[in-house]
Design a protein around this motif. Sequence first.
Motif, short mmCIF file in Angstrom:
data_model
loop_
_atom_site.label_atom_id
_atom_site.label_comp_id
_atom_site.label_asym_id
_atom_site.label_seq_id
_atom_site.Cartn_x
_atom_site.Cartn_y
_atom_site.Cartn_z
N ASN A 3 0.83 -1.20 0.00
CA ASN A 3 0.00 0.00 0.00
C ASN A 3 0.86 1.25 0.00
OD1 ASN A 3 -2.48 -1.25 -0.14
ND2 ASN A 3 -2.61 -1.52 2.05
N ASP A 70 -5.84 0.64 -4.01
CA ASP A 70 -7.10 0.78 -3.27
C ASP A 70 -7.40 2.21 -2.84
OD1 ASP A 70 -7.54 -2.01 -3.46
OD2 ASP A 70 -6.22 -2.33 -1.75
N LYS A 71 -6.73 3.18 -3.44
CA LYS A 71 -7.02 4.59 -3.15
C LYS A 71 -7.26 5.33 -4.45
CE LYS A 71 -4.40 5.20 1.12
NZ LYS A 71 -3.43 6.06 1.83
N ASP A 104 -8.88 6.19 2.06
CA ASP A 104 -9.24 5.90 0.67
C ASP A 104 -8.61 6.85 -0.34
OD1 ASP A 104 -10.67 8.20 1.13
OD2 ASP A 104 -12.62 7.34 0.64
N PRO A 126 -10.42 4.61 -7.28
CA PRO A 126 -9.63 3.37 -7.34
C PRO A 126 -10.34 2.33 -8.20
CG PRO A 126 -10.68 3.57 -5.20
CD PRO A 126 -10.96 4.84 -5.95
N SER A 128 -11.98 -0.95 -8.65
CA SER A 128 -12.64 -1.91 -7.77
C SER A 128 -12.52 -3.30 -8.35
CB SER A 128 -14.12 -1.56 -7.62
OG SER A 128 -14.27 -0.28 -7.08
#
Length: 135
Positions: A3, A70-71, A104, A126, A128
Motif C-alpha cells: 500500500n 485501493d485509493k 481511501d 480506485p 474496484s
Amino acid sequence: MSNKTTLFVCQSCRVEHSEAADCPAEGTKLLQHILNAQEAGAKACDLEIQATGCLWTCDHPCAIALSSPDKSTYVLAKISVAEGFEKTAEAILNFSQLYSDSKDGTIPWKQFPEVLQTEIVARVPPISPLVPQES
C-alpha cells in the motif's frame, strides 16, 4: 500487496519553453527539490518518488500524480513554482503525507496546501475488484 504511496513527478514540464541544454526543465528542478527535501527528513518518508517523462499536461506545467493501491489517484497540473521550488516541494511532500494517511485517498480541498490549490486537479477513483454478475 503493498500500500505504498507513489508520487510521479513530470520531469519534462517546462514553464519557460527553452530547449537549451544548460536550462533544465522546471519539472526536473522540482523533482530534485522533492528528493532533497525527502532526504533531509521531510514528511512522507515512506513515499516512493518516480520521475516520469511526461504526464501530458504540457500546456499546464508543472504536474504530479499520487497513487496507491485501493485509493483514489490524484493528478495535479499547473503547480506554481513561482514562490520557490523548496516551498512547492515541501507542500507536495505534505500533501503526499495527507494522502498516505488517508483511508481511501480522499483529501478535502481545504486541506490542500495553498500552492497546490490549482484549477487543474483530477481525482480518479480506485479500481474496484470485478464482482461476478449472477446469471
